[in-house]
Write a protein that holds these residues in place. Structure first.
Motif, PDB file in Angstrom:
ATOM      1  N   HIS A  96     -15.944  39.661 -23.343  1.00 42.40           N
ATOM      2  CA  HIS A  96     -16.095  38.665 -22.275  1.00 42.40           C
ATOM      3  C   HIS A  96     -16.872  37.430 -22.717  1.00 42.40           C
ATOM      4  N   ALA A  97     -17.569  37.535 -23.842  1.00 47.19           N
ATOM      5  CA  ALA A  97     -18.329  36.371 -24.321  1.00 47.19           C
ATOM      6  C   ALA A  97     -17.427  35.342 -25.008  1.00 47.19           C
ATOM      7  N   ILE A  98     -16.117  35.691 -25.113  1.00 50.73           N
ATOM      8  CA  ILE A  98     -15.152  34.728 -25.682  1.00 50.73           C
ATOM      9  C   ILE A  98     -14.311  34.163 -24.543  1.00 50.73           C
ATOM     10  N   LEU A  99     -14.338  32.841 -24.392  1.00 52.83           N
ATOM     11  CA  LEU A  99     -13.597  32.188 -23.302  1.00 52.83           C
ATOM     12  C   LEU A  99     -12.383  31.459 -23.864  1.00 52.83           C
ATOM     13  N   HIS A 100     -11.227  31.741 -23.272  1.00 54.65           N
ATOM     14  CA  HIS A 100     -10.020  30.962 -23.588  1.00 54.65           C
ATOM     15  C   HIS A 100      -9.768  30.025 -22.403  1.00 54.65           C
ATOM     16  N   ALA A 101     -10.026  28.744 -22.614  1.00 59.06           N
ATOM     17  CA  ALA A 101      -9.778  27.737 -21.572  1.00 59.06           C
ATOM     18  C   ALA A 101      -8.418  27.127 -21.872  1.00 59.06           C
ATOM     19  N   TYR A 102      -7.449  27.362 -20.992  1.00 62.77           N
ATOM     20  CA  TYR A 102      -6.106  26.821 -21.247  1.00 62.77           C
ATOM     21  C   TYR A 102      -5.477  26.333 -19.964  1.00 62.77           C
ATOM     22  N   TYR A 119      -5.742  38.751 -25.212  1.00 65.20           N
ATOM     23  CA  TYR A 119      -5.613  40.041 -24.533  1.00 65.20           C
ATOM     24  C   TYR A 119      -5.682  41.188 -25.553  1.00 65.20           C
ATOM     25  N   LEU A 120      -5.166  40.914 -26.754  1.00 66.38           N
ATOM     26  CA  LEU A 120      -5.193  41.968 -27.780  1.00 66.38           C
ATOM     27  C   LEU A 120      -6.605  42.218 -28.314  1.00 66.38           C
ATOM     28  N   LEU A 121      -7.510  41.295 -28.070  1.00 66.19           N
ATOM     29  CA  LEU A 121      -8.907  41.553 -28.446  1.00 66.19           C
ATOM     30  C   LEU A 121      -9.493  42.649 -27.563  1.00 66.19           C
ATOM     31  N   GLY A 122      -8.711  43.081 -26.554  1.00 67.96           N
ATOM     32  CA  GLY A 122      -9.220  44.044 -25.587  1.00 67.96           C
ATOM     33  C   GLY A 122      -9.523  43.328 -24.290  1.00 67.96           C
ATOM     34  N   GLY A 123      -9.525  42.036 -24.363  1.00 69.44           N
ATOM     35  CA  GLY A 123      -9.829  41.228 -23.191  1.00 69.44           C
ATOM     36  C   GLY A 123     -10.592  40.002 -23.618  1.00 69.44           C
ATOM     37  N   CYS A 124     -10.970  39.198 -22.666  1.00 68.72           N
ATOM     38  CA  CYS A 124     -11.639  37.931 -22.952  1.00 68.72           C
ATOM     39  C   CYS A 124     -12.102  37.396 -21.606  1.00 68.72           C
ATOM     40  N   PHE A 330      13.603  36.151 -13.640  1.00 75.08           N
ATOM     41  CA  PHE A 330      14.611  36.179 -14.706  1.00 75.08           C
ATOM     42  C   PHE A 330      14.028  35.898 -16.086  1.00 75.08           C
ATOM     43  N   LEU A 331      12.774  35.494 -16.140  1.00 82.55           N
ATOM     44  CA  LEU A 331      12.142  35.173 -17.418  1.00 82.55           C
ATOM     45  C   LEU A 331      10.825  35.929 -17.471  1.00 82.55           C
ATOM     46  N   ASN A 332      10.756  36.903 -18.333  1.00 78.26           N
ATOM     47  CA  ASN A 332       9.619  37.813 -18.331  1.00 78.26           C
ATOM     48  C   ASN A 332       8.573  37.380 -19.367  1.00 78.26           C
ATOM     49  N   GLU A 333       7.747  36.422 -19.005  1.00 79.54           N
ATOM     50  CA  GLU A 333       6.742  35.921 -19.946  1.00 79.54           C
ATOM     51  C   GLU A 333       5.673  36.970 -20.236  1.00 79.54           C
ATOM     52  N   GLU A 334       5.458  37.845 -19.271  1.00 81.94           N
ATOM     53  CA  GLU A 334       4.471  38.914 -19.456  1.00 81.94           C
ATOM     54  C   GLU A 334       4.842  39.807 -20.652  1.00 81.94           C
ATOM     55  N   ALA A 335       6.140  39.890 -20.941  1.00 81.28           N
ATOM     56  CA  ALA A 335       6.583  40.736 -22.068  1.00 81.28           C
ATOM     57  C   ALA A 335       5.921  40.299 -23.365  1.00 81.28           C
ATOM     58  N   ILE A 336       5.605  39.014 -23.494  1.00 82.34           N
ATOM     59  CA  ILE A 336       4.926  38.613 -24.736  1.00 82.34           C
ATOM     60  C   ILE A 336       3.441  38.324 -24.511  1.00 82.34           C
ATOM     61  N   ALA A 337       3.051  37.956 -23.303  1.00 86.69           N
ATOM     62  CA  ALA A 337       1.628  37.688 -23.078  1.00 86.69           C
ATOM     63  C   ALA A 337       0.848  39.001 -23.003  1.00 86.69           C
ATOM     64  N   ASN A 338       1.426  39.993 -22.291  1.00 81.93           N
ATOM     65  CA  ASN A 338       0.825  41.318 -22.253  1.00 81.93           C
ATOM     66  C   ASN A 338      -0.547  41.318 -21.580  1.00 81.93           C
ATOM     67  N   ARG A 339      -0.679  40.570 -20.490  1.00 84.52           N
ATOM     68  CA  ARG A 339      -1.987  40.443 -19.854  1.00 84.52           C
ATOM     69  C   ARG A 339      -2.438  41.728 -19.180  1.00 84.52           C
ATOM     70  N   ALA A 341      -2.583  44.726 -19.683  1.00 91.32           N
ATOM     71  CA  ALA A 341      -3.347  45.768 -20.373  1.00 91.32           C
ATOM     72  C   ALA A 341      -4.791  45.343 -20.649  1.00 91.32           C
ATOM     73  N   ALA A 342      -5.110  44.070 -20.445  1.00 91.23           N
ATOM     74  CA  ALA A 342      -6.395  43.563 -20.935  1.00 91.23           C
ATOM     75  C   ALA A 342      -7.472  43.521 -19.856  1.00 91.23           C
ATOM     76  N   ASN A 343      -8.713  43.658 -20.294  1.00 86.53           N
ATOM     77  CA  ASN A 343      -9.862  43.558 -19.396  1.00 86.53           C
ATOM     78  C   ASN A 343     -10.361  42.114 -19.414  1.00 86.53           C
ATOM     79  N   VAL A 344      -9.954  41.363 -18.406  1.00 86.12           N
ATOM     80  CA  VAL A 344     -10.191  39.921 -18.425  1.00 86.12           C
ATOM     81  C   VAL A 344     -11.238  39.540 -17.375  1.00 86.12           C
ATOM     82  N   ARG A 345     -12.215  38.748 -17.821  1.00 85.78           N
ATOM     83  CA  ARG A 345     -13.141  38.142 -16.854  1.00 85.78           C
ATOM     84  C   ARG A 345     -12.602  36.742 -16.561  1.00 85.78           C
ATOM     85  N   THR A 346     -12.569  36.368 -15.294  1.00 88.70           N
ATOM     86  CA  THR A 346     -11.943  35.081 -14.985  1.00 88.70           C
ATOM     87  C   THR A 346     -12.966  34.035 -14.568  1.00 88.70           C
ATOM     88  N   PHE A 347     -12.695  32.807 -14.977  1.00 89.51           N
ATOM     89  CA  PHE A 347     -13.421  31.630 -14.502  1.00 89.51           C
ATOM     90  C   PHE A 347     -12.409  30.718 -13.823  1.00 89.51           C
TER      91      PHE A 347
END
Ligand SMILES: Nc1nc2c(c(=O)[nH]1)N[C@H]1C(S)=C(S)[C@@H](COP(=O)(O)OP(=O)(O)OC[C@H]3O[C@@H](n4cnc5c(=O)[nH]c(N)nc54)[C@H](O)[C@@H]3O)O[C@H]1N2
Ligand SMILES: Nc1nc2c(c(=O)[nH]1)N[C@H]1C(S)=C(S)[C@@H](COP(=O)(O)OP(=O)(O)OC[C@H]3O[C@@H](n4cnc5c(=O)[nH]c(N)nc54)[C@H](O)[C@@H]3O)O[C@H]1N2
Ligand code: SF4
Ligand SMILES: [Mo]
Length: 665
Positions: A96-102, A119-124, A330-339, A341-347
């Motif tokens: 959680h100490a790593i923030l992805h601002a996008y 997400y593959l880091l286990g979360g962020c 019709f477009l499964n973006e989650e298939a590659i993002a894979n969110r 499964a991840a433990n995400v803290r949100t801002f």
């Protein structure tokens, strides 16, 4: 040689573009004549993607800040060091100490791999919510079950068209040919906007409400429709729930309050009521500006209710077009993002400054991709302060933006003309276009996915980030297989149409919990909101000591801040003011003035305009200069629904800049 590509900018139109390549350079970038919406032309933001690729200020080698100065660094050194930082922060403080601002600075499908890495880091930690459209998306989720739009060519079935708060000639130029055709065939046009827009010249009715008062306006107009007997009883009885409750609320609403609260005279309220009540079908085309207010989500709900009650929903030529979320089926973006499964803290994108300041664990390392928050996020001063409190920042961009200036590493990414990918619009039409690479990357620039795959290699999960691009794209297109569409079809045809109906809700199967159109939504109530549309007034405009409403709308010649390359920025931006403001303040056309509120001040060049609301002034967003950005004026405030900023609720004062003799300059 002609190469087919597409525009990745966050725009309604998702154009297909043709690049003419000769001797390793792009001679011309133009609109694809075979794309049903692009129809052979693109806007100057699209054609300037070529200038952005070739611009001398573009950064094409990695940089590292050493003692406050940018120094060149090799990719290996930069990536080794950044991977080391990631590992250290993970070990000492957790993911959680790593923030992805996008955000959506480029909206192509493979950009989802950026999120996948985190997400593959286990979360962020990551930014969520919206500076853009979320209150309206939530509003239509409550009312219809999902925001859906009619196919562009269905507009030719409309008898009446209401362009409500969309600056279409600037922000959605490919709507205009469809609109012109409909008008030529006899459709009538109404425009509702506190600022004058080009389409107003073609409209028979132009309504300029007080900024932030649209819910009151729509409810007042619906009350008049009801009084005239213009409610579509068959629709209301059979296909909706909650009309009696909303109707009782309308009975309590005073028309005097509507007139005084919207500044729209009764004659115009009646004219708008007749526009909805006396002809069928009416297509309502909504913009996003009106939901960037404390009552913005309810404004969209009120307009939905007006259009539904007067019988314009689920019929050809009708509808309330705001966005088109159905494509995600019709477009499964989650298939590659894979969110998931991840433990995400949100801002929250809007509230991130205070959330970063109070975060536990604190943010130690931030990655910024596809966004320029130090220009685009409200209350920039506080945001920059929060970013300065973060130990290390990695910016991935093409230019040294205001945000990138705060970073410790700058990693140069490719421009769309150097990428392979595909793109679609979630805002409007149902077409998907393949992006063929036009030219090789300049210098050492790399696609975002390459950067994250290299980092993943160094962190031990490279195989999870490294698949052939085709495999990622196929995974996203998987839901289209039953319709006979595969990656090969998309590559071969260049553009495909998603199997969406031309007319949403024609089967009257709404996606709400009740299966009906919901004037009253138990879901809204359960989520802490009024069950039906209500008016929530602005908190800043019309209160306090600053008399004017500052609308910082989207710029004509730039996509947000993207085309505002620093050397081309005007030092003194133009402020559009109505004659009433000029009279009250003494500012003069072409003269200088001081624009200020409690958060910022700026010298502007005054332009006096005709029309619009008498207290609404306009400054285009995406601008910075004189040490500030437009968003130094705006405050961190939320809209009522979803997680949406209310940056258009902004009050300012204005005074002329006078010379030593006391004369206005
Ligand atoms: N040229 C250009 N095109 C763009 C973009 C760009 O930056 N430049 N950005 C793209 C993006 S990210 C987006 S989200 C879209 C946005 O597209 P739009 O929604 O069309 O544009 P905005 O500038 O957000 O604001 C739209 C309109 O809302 C009006 N408005 C403001 N307040 C009110 C109100 O209280 N009531 C009513 N009825 N109207 C109000 C403004 O006067 C303005 O005309 O455009 C996309 N297209
Ligand atoms: N006052 C005010 N503020 C607003 C608005 C407003 O109307 N008024 N509008 C709001 C809206 S609707 C929006 S959508 C937001 C937009 O906010 P942002 O998305 O932050 O705005 P952009 O200026 O488009 O910044 C995108 C950045 O991404 C970079 N970029 C482009 N392509 C790529 C890529 O492929 N990879 C990477 N890594 N980077 C890339 C660009 O160079 C640019 O620096 O702003 C919001 N802020
Ligand atoms: S910004 Fe919009 S209108 Fe302009 S080229 Fe891109 S998709 Fe088309
Ligand atoms: Mo946006």
């Amino acid at each position: 040689m002609i190469v087919k590509t597409a525009c990745p900018l966050d725009c309604w139109d998702a154009c297909s573009m043709l690049a003419e390549v000769e001797d390793g350079a792009i001679r011309r970038l133009s609109g694809d004549p075979n794309h049903p919406v692009t129809q052979g032309f693109i806007c100057n933001k699209g054609s300037r993607l070529k200038d952005r690729r070739d611009h001398p200020d573009r950064i094409v080698h990695p940089l590292k800040k050493v003692e406050g100065q940018w120094q060149p660094v090799s990719w290996d050194e930069a990536l080794d060091e950044i991977a080391g930082l990631v590992r250290e922060v993970l070990d000492r403080h957790g993911h959680h100490a790593i923030l992805h601002a996008y955000d959506w600075g480029s909206g192509t499908v493979l950009k989802n791999l950026n999120q996948r890495f985190f997400y593959l880091l286990g979360g962020c930690s990551e930014t969520v919510g919206s500076l853009c459209w979320d209150a309206g998306i939530e509003a239509q989720r409550y009312d219809f079950g999902q925001a859906r739009s009619h196919a562009p060519n269905d507009l030719c079935n409309a008898r009446g068209i209401v362009v409500w708060g969309r600056n279409a000639s600037v922000t959605n130029i490919h709507l205009i040919p469809f609109l012109k055709r409909a008008l030529k065939d006899g459709a009538r046009l109404a425009v509702v906007n506190p600022l004058p827009i080009e389409l107003g010249e073609r409209a028979e009715l132009v309504v300029a409400p007080r900024p932030g008062s649209d819910a009151l306006l729509a409810l007042g107009v619906l009350k008049l429709c009801k009084a005239q007997g213009w409610v579509d009883e068959a629709f209301v009885q059979q296909w909706s729930i909650g009309w009696p409750e909303l109707s009782a609320y309308l009975d309590e609403l005073s028309l005097d309050d509507v007139v005084s609260g919207t500044d729209v005279p009764l004659s115009q309220l009646n004219a708008l009521a007749a526009f909805y009540g006396c002809q069928k079908p009416v297509s309502t085309i909504l913009g996003l500006g009106m939901q960037r207010y404390p009552g913005g989500g309810n404004a969209i709900r009120a307009i939905d209710a007006l259009a539904a009650a007067t019988g314009h929903v689920g019929v050809p030529g009708g509808g309330v077009q705001y966005a088109n979320r159905q494509m995600t089926e019709f477009l499964n973006e989650e298939a590659i993002a894979n969110r998931s499964a991840a433990n995400v803290r949100t801002f929250s994108r809007g509230q991130q400054a205070s959330e970063i300041r109070s975060a536990n664990p604190p943010v130690e390392l931030m990655f910024v991709t596809r966004t320029n928050p130090a220009v685009q996020v409200p209350d920039t001063a506080r945001l920059v302060e929060a970013y300065r409190s973060i130990r290390s920042i990695v910016a991935i961009d093409q230019f040294m933006t205001k945000t990138a200036e705060l970073a410790d590493y700058f990693l140069p990414c490719t421009n769309v003309l150097e990428e392979e990918d595909f793109v679609f619009s979630t805002m409007w039409h149902p077409y998907v276009t393949y992006i063929h690479p036009v030219l090789p990357p300049r210098g050492e620039a790399k696609p975002d996915w390459w950067i994250f795959a290299e980092l993943a290699d160094r962190l031990g999960f490279g195989s999870e980030m490294r698949r052939p691009l085709d495999a990622w794209m196929e995974a996203v297109l998987e839901p289209l297989k039953p319709y006979g569409v595969t990656l090969d079809t998309l590559k071969e045809r260049g553009t495909i149409r998603l199997p969406l109906p031309d007319v949403p809700w024609q089967d009257r199967q709404f996606a709400t919990p009740s299966g009906k159109f919901e004037f009253v939504s138990a879901r809204a109530q359960a989520e802490g909101h009024s069950a039906h549309a209500v008016y929530i007034p602005p908190q800043e405009i019309g209160r306090g000591r600053h008399p004017y409403a500052l609308l910082t709308i989207h710029p004509r010649v730039s996509e947000n801040s993207q085309h505002r390359l620093a050397p081309n920025l005007p030092h003194i931006p133009s402020l559009d003011v109505p004659p009433a403001v000029a009279e009250q303040t003494g500012v003069q056309h072409g003269g200088l003035a001081r624009l200020f509120n409690d958060r910022a001040e700026l010298i502007v060049r005054v332009q006096i305009r005709e029309g619009g609301h008498p207290r609404a002034v306009k400054l285009e967003s995406g601008w910075w200069g004189q040490g500030i950005t437009v968003n130094h004026f705006t405050s961190v405030r939320s809209a009522d629904l979803g997680d949406q900023t209310a940056q258009y609720d902004c009050a300012v004062s204005l005074e002329p800049v006078v010379d030593a003799e006391g004369l206005a300059r």
